[in-house]
Design a protein around this motif. Structure first.
Motif, mmCIF file in Angstrom:
data_model
loop_
_atom_site.group_PDB
_atom_site.id
_atom_site.type_symbol
_atom_site.label_atom_id
_atom_site.label_comp_id
_atom_site.label_asym_id
_atom_site.label_seq_id
_atom_site.Cartn_x
_atom_site.Cartn_y
_atom_site.Cartn_z
ATOM 1 N N VAL A 11 0.837 -1.200 0.000
ATOM 2 C CA VAL A 11 0.000 0.000 0.000
ATOM 3 C C VAL A 11 0.876 1.256 0.000
ATOM 4 O O VAL A 11 1.779 1.398 0.826
ATOM 5 C CB VAL A 11 -0.948 0.005 1.210
ATOM 6 C CG1 VAL A 11 -1.705 1.328 1.292
ATOM 7 C CG2 VAL A 11 -1.926 -1.160 1.117
ATOM 8 N N ASP A 12 0.594 2.136 -0.947
ATOM 9 C CA ASP A 12 1.296 3.420 -1.040
ATOM 10 C C ASP A 12 0.706 4.355 0.011
ATOM 11 O O ASP A 12 -0.380 4.919 -0.179
ATOM 12 C CB ASP A 12 1.120 3.997 -2.449
ATOM 13 C CG ASP A 12 1.938 5.267 -2.666
ATOM 14 O OD1 ASP A 12 2.218 5.980 -1.685
ATOM 15 O OD2 ASP A 12 2.264 5.565 -3.833
ATOM 16 N N LYS A 13 1.401 4.515 1.120
ATOM 17 C CA LYS A 13 0.855 5.294 2.222
ATOM 18 C C LYS A 13 0.653 6.756 1.843
ATOM 19 O O LYS A 13 -0.340 7.372 2.234
ATOM 20 C CB LYS A 13 1.782 5.191 3.445
ATOM 21 C CG LYS A 13 1.197 5.873 4.675
ATOM 22 C CD LYS A 13 2.100 5.751 5.889
ATOM 23 C CE LYS A 13 1.492 6.457 7.090
ATOM 24 N NZ LYS A 13 2.370 6.406 8.277
ATOM 25 N N GLN A 14 1.584 7.319 1.077
ATOM 26 C CA GLN A 14 1.443 8.722 0.681
ATOM 27 C C GLN A 14 0.208 8.932 -0.192
ATOM 28 O O GLN A 14 -0.544 9.891 0.001
ATOM 29 C CB GLN A 14 2.696 9.185 -0.066
ATOM 30 C CG GLN A 14 3.915 9.353 0.832
ATOM 31 C CD GLN A 14 5.093 9.952 0.079
ATOM 32 O OE1 GLN A 14 5.232 9.776 -1.126
ATOM 33 N NE2 GLN A 14 5.955 10.663 0.797
ATOM 34 N N ALA A 15 0.000 8.034 -1.148
ATOM 35 C CA ALA A 15 -1.178 8.137 -2.004
ATOM 36 C C ALA A 15 -2.455 7.957 -1.195
ATOM 37 O O ALA A 15 -3.465 8.654 -1.427
ATOM 38 C CB ALA A 15 -1.110 7.104 -3.121
ATOM 39 N N LEU A 16 -2.411 7.039 -0.238
ATOM 40 C CA LEU A 16 -3.581 6.802 0.598
ATOM 41 C C LEU A 16 -3.899 8.027 1.447
ATOM 42 O O LEU A 16 -5.065 8.445 1.554
ATOM 43 C CB LEU A 16 -3.345 5.579 1.481
ATOM 44 C CG LEU A 16 -4.486 5.181 2.417
ATOM 45 C CD1 LEU A 16 -5.746 4.867 1.641
ATOM 46 C CD2 LEU A 16 -4.072 3.990 3.285
ATOM 47 N N GLU A 17 -2.872 8.638 2.042
ATOM 48 C CA GLU A 17 -3.100 9.822 2.866
ATOM 49 C C GLU A 17 -3.589 11.000 2.026
ATOM 50 O O GLU A 17 -4.413 11.799 2.484
ATOM 51 C CB GLU A 17 -1.822 10.195 3.615
ATOM 52 C CG GLU A 17 -1.424 9.211 4.703
ATOM 53 C CD GLU A 17 -2.473 9.072 5.790
ATOM 54 O OE1 GLU A 17 -3.300 9.998 5.984
ATOM 55 O OE2 GLU A 17 -2.502 8.008 6.439
ATOM 56 N N ALA A 18 -3.105 11.084 0.782
ATOM 57 C CA ALA A 18 -3.581 12.155 -0.111
ATOM 58 C C ALA A 18 -5.055 11.967 -0.427
ATOM 59 O O ALA A 18 -5.829 12.940 -0.437
ATOM 60 C CB ALA A 18 -2.753 12.169 -1.395
ATOM 61 N N ALA A 19 -5.453 10.733 -0.687
ATOM 62 C CA ALA A 19 -6.865 10.462 -0.961
ATOM 63 C C ALA A 19 -7.716 10.778 0.262
ATOM 64 O O ALA A 19 -8.816 11.341 0.147
ATOM 65 C CB ALA A 19 -7.039 8.998 -1.364
ATOM 66 N N ARG A 20 -7.205 10.447 1.420
ATOM 67 C CA ARG A 20 -7.947 10.756 2.650
ATOM 68 C C ARG A 20 -8.080 12.257 2.853
ATOM 69 O O ARG A 20 -9.147 12.751 3.244
ATOM 70 C CB ARG A 20 -7.236 10.119 3.847
ATOM 71 C CG ARG A 20 -7.345 8.596 3.906
ATOM 72 C CD ARG A 20 -6.377 8.003 4.920
ATOM 73 N NE ARG A 20 -6.616 6.578 5.143
ATOM 74 C CZ ARG A 20 -5.803 5.779 5.812
ATOM 75 N NH1 ARG A 20 -4.665 6.269 6.320
ATOM 76 N NH2 ARG A 20 -6.098 4.498 5.986
#
Length: 426
Positions: A355-364
């Motif tokens: 899981v790409d944490k940066q991409a996930l946090e950006a989506a959040r």
């Protein structure tokens, strides 16, 4: 039986070309997605999950137990079985003992046998949920929470004895799970039994060696069905906080009411630095003790996502987590079940690492609900088996641990050596 490195290499050789092809294809795809494949595989190599001594025999239900064949009749034989598991997958290099089911009569001999199999001891487990032979006081109506101070003292002294055994063996933690509770309204004063439990735990805590931890486990019901003294993570967390810095909550995957958000519990405990241990199993209804990942693999993955991101966060002040499989089956060959469980754990871990944490946090941050879901599900739907099997291979294990176990017909060999009998401690 012991498995030589030469026998494992002989098993791996005909599988290697096909495995390498799958691994190369997946590695190329993941590299394009920005995944550091070598680092990911190394994390899988480094990951270890403890095997409980009670999982090596056939389990049972309240209605009966069907003994298997070739079950271990001693602690030494249990160590040999875990040594075989570890030789096959190189991911199960620790044993968690339950006292008095598996009392080490000769610590030096046991430690030498453990070293021979490249194993270590994980947390020690006390037992005040059963009456033992020649026990003076009964735990029928409770142990650490009992209304009778003499019963509480007996339960405390048992836990202190378990600590002493652990010190001799090199363990560094004590797990306390209590069956204490009630089945009928009015049977117990909730405040009194919780206060009794805390005071008993405080005595145990005071006796902990300086470098030890105590894990407080919880369970909402069973064997009692109206109330359990330590019924949920909040009560465990409360007790751990009151006890001190060496006390932590232990989360067992099966110890929750239906549809509990276990990944949120994990995240909260990590935020507070109080997640000490995690016990893996799976369930359809409650504490079913089913093979890890056999019913709810997506939930397991989401839990690992919180474990990975929480422990990788530099702001998290949580010690390394003690991982263990907690299951005991009455249908499967216990060793086959454990091989399946270890692989399921590694698969969920590998998926979480994708899981790409940066991409996930950006989506959040953008409240992109669809985007966040796609990030999680794309990682979950990736077939990471080549990564896990490569980790097994690089660590010196078999590319197909279960396949080799069956090819060697291990259970028949154990039957020839041990015959039919009930494993100690069950």
């Amino acid at each position: 039986m012991q498995l030589s490195k030469a026998r494992i290499q002989e098993h791996n050789q005909p599988l290697l070309a096909s495995h390498q092809l799958r691994l190369n294809l997946l590695s190329e795809e993941l590299s394009e997605r920005g995944v550091a494949v070598r680092d990911l595989i190394q994390r899988l190599v480094d990951f270890q999950v403890a095997i409980p001594s009670w999982a090596l025999g056939t389990g049972g239900t309240r209605f009966g137990r069907y003994a298997g064949v070739g079950e271990p009749q001693s602690l030494e034989q249990k160590i040999e079985d875990v040594g075989l598991l570890h030789a096959l997958n190189r991911s199960s290099g620790a044993i968690s003992l339950h006292i008095p089911w598996d009392i080490p009569e000769n610590a030096a001999h046991i430690k030498a046998l453990m070293q021979e199999h490249d194993l270590a001891f994980d947390a020690m487990n006390s037992n005040t949920f059963q009456d033992q032979r020649d026990q003076q006081h009964s735990y029928k109506f409770g142990s650490l929470s009992h209304t009778d101070a003499a019963v509480r003292k007996q339960a405390v002294e048992h836990n202190l004895e378990v600590i002493r055994y652990g010190e001799e063996l090199g363990s560094k933690a004590l797990t306390v799970w209590l069956a204490d509770g009630s089945s009928f309204p009015g049977q117990r004063n909730f405040r009194t039994v919780l206060q009794n439990t805390y005071e008993s735990l405080r005595e145990i805590y005071a006796a902990l060696p300086a470098d030890w931890k105590v894990f407080v486990e919880y369970k909402p019901f069973e064997p009692y069905f109206y109330s359990t003294v330590i019924q949920d993570w909040g009560t465990s967390f409360l007790l751990a906080n009151k006890l001190g810095d060496k006390a932590y909550t232990l989360v067992d995957l099966g110890h929750h009411l239906p549809n509990a958000n276990i990944e949120q519990i994990v995240a909260t405990l990590l935020m507070e630095g109080k997640l000490g241990g995690f016990h893996f199993n799976d369930s359809k209804y409650a504490d079913d003790d089913l093979t890890v990942g056999s019913i709810k693999p997506y939930q397991l993955y989401l839990i690992f996502l919180e474990l990975v991101h929480g422990m990788d966060d530099p702001q998290t002040n949580n010690p390394p987590i003690s991982y263990m499989i907690d299951a005991s089956h009455n249908l499967k060959d216990p060793l086959e079940d454990l091989l399946q469980s270890v692989e399921a754990i590694q698969l969920a871990y590998a998926q979480a690492l994708l899981v790409d944490k940066q991409a996930l946090e950006a989506a959040r941050a953008d409240n992109d609900v669809v985007g966040a879901q796609e990030i999680l599900q794309n990682a979950f739907r990736t077939d990471v088996r080549p990564l896990v099997r490569e980790a097994f291979r690089q660590a010196g294990g078999a590319l197909d641990p279960l396949g080799l176990y069956r090819k060697l017909d291990v259970r028949r060999q154990l039957y020839d050596e041990r015959g039919v009998g009930i494993a100690t401690g069950l």
